[in-house]
Write an enzyme that holds these catalytic residues in place. Sequence first.
Site, PDB file in Angstrom:
ATOM      1  N   GLY A 139       0.784  -1.241   0.000  1.00 51.96           N
ATOM      2  CA  GLY A 139       0.000   0.000   0.000  1.00 51.96           C
ATOM      3  C   GLY A 139       0.809   1.281   0.000  1.00 51.96           C
ATOM      4  O   GLY A 139       0.326   2.314   0.454  1.00 51.96           O
ATOM      5  N   MET A 142      -4.196  -7.134  -6.952  1.00 53.65           N
ATOM      6  CA  MET A 142      -3.732  -8.294  -7.713  1.00 53.65           C
ATOM      7  C   MET A 142      -4.865  -9.101  -8.358  1.00 53.65           C
ATOM      8  O   MET A 142      -4.707 -10.288  -8.615  1.00 53.65           O
ATOM      9  CB  MET A 142      -2.885  -9.209  -6.816  1.00 53.65           C
ATOM     10  CG  MET A 142      -1.644  -8.544  -6.283  1.00 53.65           C
ATOM     11  SD  MET A 142      -0.558  -7.921  -7.597  1.00 53.65           S
ATOM     12  CE  MET A 142       0.097  -9.480  -8.199  1.00 53.65           C
ATOM     13  N   ARG A 143      -5.980  -8.457  -8.613  1.00 48.86           N
ATOM     14  CA  ARG A 143      -7.070  -9.148  -9.292  1.00 48.86           C
ATOM     15  C   ARG A 143      -7.416  -8.402 -10.564  1.00 48.86           C
ATOM     16  O   ARG A 143      -7.309  -7.176 -10.617  1.00 48.86           O
ATOM     17  CB  ARG A 143      -8.304  -9.218  -8.399  1.00 48.86           C
ATOM     18  CG  ARG A 143      -8.088 -10.047  -7.163  1.00 48.86           C
ATOM     19  CD  ARG A 143      -9.348 -10.705  -6.723  1.00 48.86           C
ATOM     20  NE  ARG A 143     -10.008 -11.374  -7.828  1.00 48.86           N
ATOM     21  CZ  ARG A 143      -9.704 -12.593  -8.272  1.00 48.86           C
ATOM     22  NH1 ARG A 143      -8.749 -13.291  -7.699  1.00 48.86           N
ATOM     23  NH2 ARG A 143     -10.360 -13.124  -9.276  1.00 48.86           N
ATOM     24  N   ASN A 191      -4.982   2.652 -13.110  1.00 45.18           N
ATOM     25  CA  ASN A 191      -4.037   1.715 -12.486  1.00 45.18           C
ATOM     26  C   ASN A 191      -2.631   2.269 -12.641  1.00 45.18           C
ATOM     27  O   ASN A 191      -2.358   3.052 -13.543  1.00 45.18           O
ATOM     28  CB  ASN A 191      -4.128   0.354 -13.200  1.00 45.18           C
ATOM     29  CG  ASN A 191      -3.185  -0.680 -12.615  1.00 45.18           C
ATOM     30  OD1 ASN A 191      -3.058  -0.812 -11.395  1.00 45.18           O
ATOM     31  ND2 ASN A 191      -2.499  -1.424 -13.478  1.00 45.18           N
ATOM     32  N   HIS A 221       1.383   0.931 -13.088  1.00 42.81           N
ATOM     33  CA  HIS A 221       2.153  -0.272 -13.443  1.00 42.81           C
ATOM     34  C   HIS A 221       3.638   0.093 -13.496  1.00 42.81           C
ATOM     35  O   HIS A 221       3.998   1.138 -14.048  1.00 42.81           O
ATOM     36  CB  HIS A 221       1.679  -0.795 -14.807  1.00 42.81           C
ATOM     37  CG  HIS A 221       2.377  -2.049 -15.209  1.00 42.81           C
ATOM     38  ND1 HIS A 221       2.075  -3.286 -14.650  1.00 42.81           N
ATOM     39  CD2 HIS A 221       3.380  -2.266 -16.080  1.00 42.81           C
ATOM     40  CE1 HIS A 221       2.866  -4.201 -15.182  1.00 42.81           C
ATOM     41  NE2 HIS A 221       3.676  -3.612 -16.051  1.00 42.81           N
ATOM     42  N   VAL A 259      -5.366  -6.767 -19.415  1.00 46.97           N
ATOM     43  CA  VAL A 259      -4.438  -6.374 -18.348  1.00 46.97           C
ATOM     44  C   VAL A 259      -3.370  -5.399 -18.857  1.00 46.97           C
ATOM     45  O   VAL A 259      -2.696  -5.673 -19.863  1.00 46.97           O
ATOM     46  CB  VAL A 259      -3.755  -7.638 -17.753  1.00 46.97           C
ATOM     47  CG1 VAL A 259      -2.712  -7.258 -16.725  1.00 46.97           C
ATOM     48  CG2 VAL A 259      -4.802  -8.545 -17.138  1.00 46.97           C
ATOM     49  N   GLU A 275       6.695   6.258  -8.925  1.00 45.20           N
ATOM     50  CA  GLU A 275       5.269   5.869  -8.903  1.00 45.20           C
ATOM     51  C   GLU A 275       4.485   6.778  -7.966  1.00 45.20           C
ATOM     52  O   GLU A 275       3.398   7.268  -8.304  1.00 45.20           O
ATOM     53  CB  GLU A 275       5.106   4.418  -8.422  1.00 45.20           C
ATOM     54  CG  GLU A 275       5.609   3.380  -9.394  1.00 45.20           C
ATOM     55  CD  GLU A 275       5.263   1.961  -8.945  1.00 45.20           C
ATOM     56  OE1 GLU A 275       4.170   1.737  -8.404  1.00 45.20           O
ATOM     57  OE2 GLU A 275       6.109   1.065  -9.130  1.00 45.20           O
TER      58      GLU A 275
HETATM   59  C1  GRF Z   1       3.583  -1.132  -7.460  1.00 40.74           C
HETATM   60  O1  GRF Z   1       4.854  -1.364  -8.017  1.00 40.74           O
HETATM   61  C2  GRF Z   1       2.556  -0.931  -8.545  1.00 40.74           C
HETATM   62  O2  GRF Z   1       3.061  -0.294  -9.678  1.00 40.74           O
HETATM   63  C3  GRF Z   1       2.172  -2.354  -8.903  1.00 40.74           C
HETATM   64  O3  GRF Z   1       2.168  -3.027  -7.659  1.00 40.74           O
HETATM   65  C4  GRF Z   1       3.052  -2.373  -6.750  1.00 40.74           C
HETATM   66  C5  GRF Z   1       2.236  -2.017  -5.547  1.00 40.74           C
HETATM   67  O4  GRF Z   1       3.026  -1.475  -4.515  1.00 40.74           O
HETATM   68  N1  GRF Z   1       0.914  -2.393  -9.606  1.00 40.74           N
HETATM   69  P1  GRF Z   1       2.332  -0.749  -3.298  1.00 40.74           P
HETATM   70  O5  GRF Z   1       1.344  -1.740  -2.684  1.00 40.74           O
HETATM   71  O6  GRF Z   1       1.636   0.472  -3.819  1.00 40.74           O
HETATM   72  O7  GRF Z   1       3.447  -0.428  -2.344  1.00 40.74           O
END
Ligand code: GRF
Length: 200
Positions: free
Chosen positions: A16, A95-96, A112, A114, A149, A179
């Site tokens: 998170g 993860m879904r 989303n 990525h 996806v 991110e």
């Molecule tokens: C991140 O690298 C995001 O890009 C990917 O999953 C990871 C999640 O990390 N989809 P967090 O739970 O936000 O720390």
Amino acid sequence: MTNNKSRVVIFISGRGSNMEALIKAAEAPDSPYGVVLVLSDKKKAAGLDIAKSHNIPTVVIPRLTKERSKEDYNTLLAETIIPYKPDLVCLAGFMRVVTKEFISHFPGKIINIHPSLLPNFKGLNAQQQAIGAGVSESGCTVHYVNEEVDAGEIIAQAKVPVLPTDTAETLAARILIQEHILYTKVVTALAREEKDSNNN
Ligand code: GRF
């Protein structure tokens, strides 16, 4: 949260850290959005405790069981969040895969993040994929979610160098910093746009 802010729901499955960045940015008094719910498919997701420590409501909708189809699961996801009237649904390490039916409830409102420069390295272990491919640059992408996806329309990207000494872990750490910055920027910008369109 005041009434004129965009209402953001965040979906997580684990750590998170992106969720936390989004929550912290929402706490700034001039933020155009507020986080109204954090949903997790895992009850042990560490992000749930972080959300609670910021007084954000949380809900756990456990993964599929034999008795629950993917469609039923997605119906439940939609039914759970509809009462929160989301203006934006942010997947952050969820993860879904969400279904077409789920997406149809929130058209143009699901995004989303990525950890690669899409369309390269979709799916799991994107950082390892980048290292394996020998690229000198990678990064992260925020995109709209469709049924495929990591294939929806790209909203924004941030680049980072891939160093010859990188492992998947060191590269992931460098990307993760970007991110947090990128996701916060995009959500803030989309919320501002939404607010402006409501005011016109
Ligand atoms: C991140 O690298 C995001 O890009 C990917 O999953 C990871 C999640 O990390 N989809 P967090 O739970 O936000 O720390």
